[in-house]
Design a protein around this motif. Structure first.
Motif, PDB file in Angstrom:
ATOM      1  N   ALA A   1      18.923  -6.909  12.413  1.00 34.57           N
ATOM      2  CA  ALA A   1      17.637  -6.937  13.122  1.00 34.57           C
ATOM      3  C   ALA A   1      17.589  -8.125  14.072  1.00 34.57           C
ATOM      4  O   ALA A   1      16.934  -9.124  13.803  1.00 34.57           O
ATOM      5  CB  ALA A   1      16.500  -6.992  12.104  1.00 34.57           C
ATOM      6  N   THR A   2      18.305  -8.008  15.204  1.00 35.22           N
ATOM      7  CA  THR A   2      18.376  -9.119  16.160  1.00 35.22           C
ATOM      8  C   THR A   2      17.122  -9.126  17.043  1.00 35.22           C
ATOM      9  O   THR A   2      16.019  -9.215  16.520  1.00 35.22           O
ATOM     10  CB  THR A   2      19.687  -9.036  16.973  1.00 35.22           C
ATOM     11  OG1 THR A   2      19.743  -7.760  17.610  1.00 35.22           O
ATOM     12  CG2 THR A   2      20.902  -9.171  16.067  1.00 35.22           C
ATOM     13  N   ARG A   3      17.293  -9.084  18.369  1.00 36.95           N
ATOM     14  CA  ARG A   3      16.113  -9.112  19.242  1.00 36.95           C
ATOM     15  C   ARG A   3      15.148  -7.982  18.891  1.00 36.95           C
ATOM     16  O   ARG A   3      15.556  -6.848  18.728  1.00 36.95           O
ATOM     17  CB  ARG A   3      16.536  -8.943  20.708  1.00 36.95           C
ATOM     18  CG  ARG A   3      17.043 -10.208  21.332  1.00 36.95           C
ATOM     19  CD  ARG A   3      17.425  -9.955  22.766  1.00 36.95           C
ATOM     20  NE  ARG A   3      18.602  -9.089  22.853  1.00 36.95           N
ATOM     21  CZ  ARG A   3      19.137  -8.675  23.996  1.00 36.95           C
ATOM     22  NH1 ARG A   3      18.584  -8.998  25.141  1.00 36.95           N
ATOM     23  NH2 ARG A   3      20.218  -7.927  23.994  1.00 36.95           N
ATOM     24  N   GLY A   4      13.872  -8.318  18.806  1.00 39.20           N
ATOM     25  CA  GLY A   4      12.879  -7.300  18.467  1.00 39.20           C
ATOM     26  C   GLY A   4      12.679  -7.181  16.962  1.00 39.20           C
ATOM     27  O   GLY A   4      11.736  -6.524  16.512  1.00 39.20           O
ATOM     28  N   GLY A   5      13.582  -7.822  16.190  1.00 39.63           N
ATOM     29  CA  GLY A   5      13.414  -7.932  14.751  1.00 39.63           C
ATOM     30  C   GLY A   5      13.322  -6.607  14.004  1.00 39.63           C
ATOM     31  O   GLY A   5      13.799  -5.566  14.463  1.00 39.63           O
ATOM     32  N   LEU A   6      12.706  -6.677  12.827  1.00 40.56           N
ATOM     33  CA  LEU A   6      12.509  -5.511  11.968  1.00 40.56           C
ATOM     34  C   LEU A   6      11.756  -4.407  12.708  1.00 40.56           C
ATOM     35  O   LEU A   6      12.077  -3.215  12.585  1.00 40.56           O
ATOM     36  CB  LEU A   6      11.723  -5.951  10.723  1.00 40.56           C
ATOM     37  CG  LEU A   6      11.357  -4.878   9.710  1.00 40.56           C
ATOM     38  CD1 LEU A   6      12.606  -4.347   9.009  1.00 40.56           C
ATOM     39  CD2 LEU A   6      10.370  -5.425   8.669  1.00 40.56           C
TER      40      LEU A   6
ATOM     41  N   TYR B   1       1.885 -19.976  15.770  1.00 38.96           N
ATOM     42  CA  TYR B   1       2.185 -19.528  17.141  1.00 38.96           C
ATOM     43  C   TYR B   1       1.666 -18.135  17.459  1.00 38.96           C
ATOM     44  O   TYR B   1       1.814 -17.663  18.583  1.00 38.96           O
ATOM     45  CB  TYR B   1       3.692 -19.564  17.393  1.00 38.96           C
ATOM     46  CG  TYR B   1       4.223 -20.959  17.568  1.00 38.96           C
ATOM     47  CD1 TYR B   1       4.247 -21.553  18.830  1.00 38.96           C
ATOM     48  CD2 TYR B   1       4.687 -21.689  16.487  1.00 38.96           C
ATOM     49  CE1 TYR B   1       4.738 -22.835  18.996  1.00 38.96           C
ATOM     50  CE2 TYR B   1       5.177 -22.979  16.647  1.00 38.96           C
ATOM     51  CZ  TYR B   1       5.203 -23.544  17.900  1.00 38.96           C
ATOM     52  OH  TYR B   1       5.682 -24.801  18.071  1.00 38.96           O
ATOM     53  N   GLY B   2       1.131 -17.456  16.468  1.00 38.68           N
ATOM     54  CA  GLY B   2       0.639 -16.105  16.732  1.00 38.68           C
ATOM     55  C   GLY B   2       1.731 -15.059  16.827  1.00 38.68           C
ATOM     56  O   GLY B   2       1.571 -14.036  17.482  1.00 38.68           O
ATOM     57  N   PHE B   3       2.878 -15.304  16.192  1.00 37.93           N
ATOM     58  CA  PHE B   3       3.933 -14.285  16.141  1.00 37.93           C
ATOM     59  C   PHE B   3       3.804 -13.467  14.861  1.00 37.93           C
ATOM     60  O   PHE B   3       3.192 -13.905  13.883  1.00 37.93           O
ATOM     61  CB  PHE B   3       5.320 -14.951  16.130  1.00 37.93           C
ATOM     62  CG  PHE B   3       5.771 -15.442  17.483  1.00 37.93           C
ATOM     63  CD1 PHE B   3       6.209 -14.556  18.457  1.00 37.93           C
ATOM     64  CD2 PHE B   3       5.796 -16.802  17.772  1.00 37.93           C
ATOM     65  CE1 PHE B   3       6.635 -15.009  19.695  1.00 37.93           C
ATOM     66  CE2 PHE B   3       6.222 -17.267  19.008  1.00 37.93           C
ATOM     67  CZ  PHE B   3       6.641 -16.367  19.974  1.00 37.93           C
ATOM     68  N   GLU B   4       4.427 -12.299  14.861  1.00 36.08           N
ATOM     69  CA  GLU B   4       4.567 -11.513  13.639  1.00 36.08           C
ATOM     70  C   GLU B   4       5.995 -11.708  13.142  1.00 36.08           C
ATOM     71  O   GLU B   4       6.941 -11.582  13.933  1.00 36.08           O
ATOM     72  CB  GLU B   4       4.363 -10.017  13.937  1.00 36.08           C
ATOM     73  CG  GLU B   4       2.933  -9.616  14.223  1.00 36.08           C
ATOM     74  CD  GLU B   4       2.070  -9.651  12.961  1.00 36.08           C
ATOM     75  OE1 GLU B   4       2.610  -9.838  11.841  1.00 36.08           O
ATOM     76  OE2 GLU B   4       0.845  -9.516  13.108  1.00 36.08           O
ATOM     77  N   PRO B   5       6.197 -11.967  11.857  1.00 41.08           N
ATOM     78  CA  PRO B   5       7.579 -12.136  11.369  1.00 41.08           C
ATOM     79  C   PRO B   5       8.441 -10.892  11.601  1.00 41.08           C
ATOM     80  O   PRO B   5       9.653 -10.987  11.756  1.00 41.08           O
ATOM     81  CB  PRO B   5       7.424 -12.433   9.875  1.00 41.08           C
ATOM     82  CG  PRO B   5       5.997 -12.154   9.538  1.00 41.08           C
ATOM     83  CD  PRO B   5       5.204 -12.189  10.794  1.00 41.08           C
ATOM     84  N   TYR B   6       7.776  -9.721  11.675  1.00 44.03           N
ATOM     85  CA  TYR B   6       8.523  -8.464  11.893  1.00 44.03           C
ATOM     86  C   TYR B   6       9.147  -8.395  13.275  1.00 44.03           C
ATOM     87  O   TYR B   6      10.064  -7.620  13.505  1.00 44.03           O
ATOM     88  CB  TYR B   6       7.586  -7.250  11.727  1.00 44.03           C
ATOM     89  CG  TYR B   6       6.551  -7.435  10.662  1.00 44.03           C
ATOM     90  CD1 TYR B   6       6.940  -7.759   9.358  1.00 44.03           C
ATOM     91  CD2 TYR B   6       5.188  -7.305  10.926  1.00 44.03           C
ATOM     92  CE1 TYR B   6       5.996  -7.946   8.360  1.00 44.03           C
ATOM     93  CE2 TYR B   6       4.246  -7.479   9.937  1.00 44.03           C
ATOM     94  CZ  TYR B   6       4.645  -7.810   8.653  1.00 44.03           C
ATOM     95  OH  TYR B   6       3.724  -8.003   7.673  1.00 44.03           O
ATOM     96  N   ASP B   7       8.604  -9.164  14.220  1.00 35.55           N
ATOM     97  CA  ASP B   7       9.116  -9.126  15.598  1.00 35.55           C
ATOM     98  C   ASP B   7      10.180 -10.202  15.847  1.00 35.55           C
ATOM     99  O   ASP B   7      10.849 -10.189  16.881  1.00 35.55           O
ATOM    100  CB  ASP B   7       7.985  -9.376  16.611  1.00 35.55           C
ATOM    101  CG  ASP B   7       6.941  -8.267  16.590  1.00 35.55           C
ATOM    102  OD1 ASP B   7       7.209  -7.217  15.982  1.00 35.55           O
ATOM    103  OD2 ASP B   7       5.861  -8.465  17.185  1.00 35.55           O
ATOM    104  N   LEU B   8      10.310 -11.145  14.927  1.00 30.12           N
ATOM    105  CA  LEU B   8      11.228 -12.271  15.152  1.00 30.12           C
ATOM    106  C   LEU B   8      12.679 -11.855  14.949  1.00 30.12           C
ATOM    107  O   LEU B   8      12.993 -11.030  14.092  1.00 30.12           O
ATOM    108  CB  LEU B   8      10.893 -13.420  14.193  1.00 30.12           C
ATOM    109  CG  LEU B   8       9.619 -14.206  14.491  1.00 30.12           C
ATOM    110  CD1 LEU B   8       9.461 -15.319  13.444  1.00 30.12           C
ATOM    111  CD2 LEU B   8       9.647 -14.809  15.892  1.00 30.12           C
TER     112      LEU B   8
END
Lengths: 344, 344
Positions: free
Chosen positions: B216-221, B256-263
């Motif tokens: 799960a690289t760029r764009g994550g899960l 930072y307002g990110f979702e861990p699923y997108d990391l």
């Protein structure tokens, strides 16, 4: 103007859109469209594998652009070991703000160049870096293909081999030099940038034995011949007046103090073939360029007449010796120094 | 300080010296040392082929550097289609003035990472661009390897498949984010950057059937699951509380307002396996990370209860649905927008 944004490299929706609307559109084939982490290929037997990153500046030059160059360059490296170019990967590093139209023009050139060998792009990668982190566009192409003629190698040169060139030398380097020159010299000179597989395919089909082949890219003719001498432990004798150099290239070299032998080519190859096959090989080469010719031959590595007392014969004889029309001769050395950066 | 100069990319003596004293020294193997235009490999049967360019910033981060990342990334793409990583090409684009010591450290890391899968670098390319034309160093690695488990594909997910993750998610993206943050947050968080072939090799040896795998690289899960739903025309149901996320990653996401699923991750894979094989697969995964777990399953793509009247069932059901612990649920969308640039 539509430009490439950082989001086009983020791995999300925008990247998917760029890949589908541009790369899949022009490079379309069944394997690529599967969009797996890796393409799966059916390969059997000896397979050639080669990689090049292209950073040429300017991106567009007389006779080509970075895209055409990337395809021709990688296809040619496969062809130079007697391999049919079959599958390529293609990875882009794009600077944020790069014009979408320019990218499309480059991709179209890649498609057109792929058709000359029948190779396909089957996988790739897209990275976008912020403004200033790269200069416009860099492309990596890596290729695989089945070897159709065995044992073509830098270490296969033999005494008596004829050294042939497929056309006049130094056009690509001259063309890039001219494109960068602030004087903006007027000239019809074009890069020799071209796919060499069609001529190699005919050479193989003709049945000539090929000992070594190399496209004379960075370092030009000088680099190829010196590497061959070292790897095959031979001496190569070249006749200066037989080396084909276009007047425009010769003029530019005199103006800038370059040697045409050191200038890069991107669609010009040097061959070493047994003397008995030289004529047949030249007949094939001349079908593609009237300037193809024999420029010299491989000698046994035991001549000592250029040695001084303190030079060891085992190193000094693996040299390229260039003979001028007036009976003089000197070593053609491996180029050194900065040469011309970003020519490919 | 010894630095890389333009002449190191010129194709002459200096480039030969750099290649021999650094790249050949650390990557040494018979095929590479032949130094032909293309490496010649013996390959038979289905072969995976994949390419990635790495532009990560900073070049050194907690848990790795661009060199380790380049090897692990390409090896992992091969492993994700069930292929044993065998041969890699490696192309460097180096900015003039780059410290030789830093380059050597990176090359050493590449060597160490190669040993984890047994893959070899068999060909490469070196380009040096003037100061300002690139940001330090970019690396392209392209790999080939024999497919050891057939039919692992984005389009092979089937209803009932268990969705597994090999460890906690989001570490690489968080780590790069932290490294760039001006506040210089103190944390023990490290990138998950790692070679996944050893775990994939054991999974294959264990006899479990693998329908799909992806790191799960760029764009994550989020990207992986959405691509699977689209390609396999299925729905995936994920339970939020089962997704392993380290506290440090969760904290950074909230900040930072990110979702861990997108990391991004660089050594974390998502798997789809038949339900009957889920336990056996998890046993293998847990041998490498105690955080490996099942996070959801594949449903038939015909549920309509989340549809509104104007949504077409054929598109709306190929979705990822995330269920929270309180009975709520929402679509996990493909990430969009800039996300975090230059994470790989």
């Amino acid at each position: 103007m539509k430009t490439v944004q950082l989001s086009h490299g983020g791995g999300g929706q925008e990247m998917n859109h760029l890949i589908k609307s541009l790369f899949f559109k022009y490079f379309e084939n069944d394997i690529l469209l599967r969009a797996e982490d890796a393409a799966v290929l059916e390969l059997n037997g000896p397979v050639a594998f080669t990689s090049d990153s292209f950073t040429v500046s300017p991106l567009f030059f007389a006779g080509g652009n970075i895209g055409k160059l990337a395809i021709a360059g990688t296809v040619n490296d496969l062809a130079m070991v007697g391999a049919k170019p079959e599958y390529l990967s293609c990875s882009f590093i794009i600077e944020e703000g790069f014009a979408f139209d320019a990218l499309e023009t480059i991709v179209k050139s890649m498609k057109a160049e792929l058709e000359k060998s029948g190779a396909k792009i089957v996988c790739g990668d897209t990275k976008v870096v912020p403004r200033g982190a790269a200069d416009g566009l860099f492309i990596n192409t890596t290729g695989v293909g089945s070897v159709m003629h065995p044992n073509i190698s830098v270490n296969q040169l033999q005494a008596g081999d004829a050294i042939l060139v497929s056309r006049d030398i130094g056009c690509h380097g001259s063309c890039i030099l001219m494109a960068r020159d602030e004087l903006r010299l007027e000239s019809e000179l074009e890069s020799d940038c071209a796919t060499l597989w069609p001529v190699v395919e005919q050479l193989i089909a003709s049945g000539v034995q090929l000992h070594a082949m190399r496209d004379a890219t960075r370092g030009g003719l000088s680099a190829v011949l010196n590497e061959w001498c070292e790897a095959s432990q031979v001496q190569i004798d070249i006749e200066e007046q037989r080396i084909p150099v276009a007047d425009a290239v010769q003029g530019l070299c005199e103006l800038y103090g370059f040697e045409p032998y050191d200038l890069a080519n991107e669609g010009t190859m040097i061959l070493a073939v047994p003397a008995k096959d030289a004529e047949a090989a030249l007949a094939v080469l001349k079908g593609f360029s009237p300037n193809a010719c024999q420029i010299g031959e491989v000698s046994v590595a035991n001549s000592t007449d250029m040695q001084t007392a303190d030079t060891k014969p085992t190193t000094s004889t693996n040299k390229v010796i260039i003979h001028n029309p007036w009976g003089g001769r000197h070593y053609l050395e491996l180029p050194q120094g900065e040469l011309l950066p970003r020519i490919c």
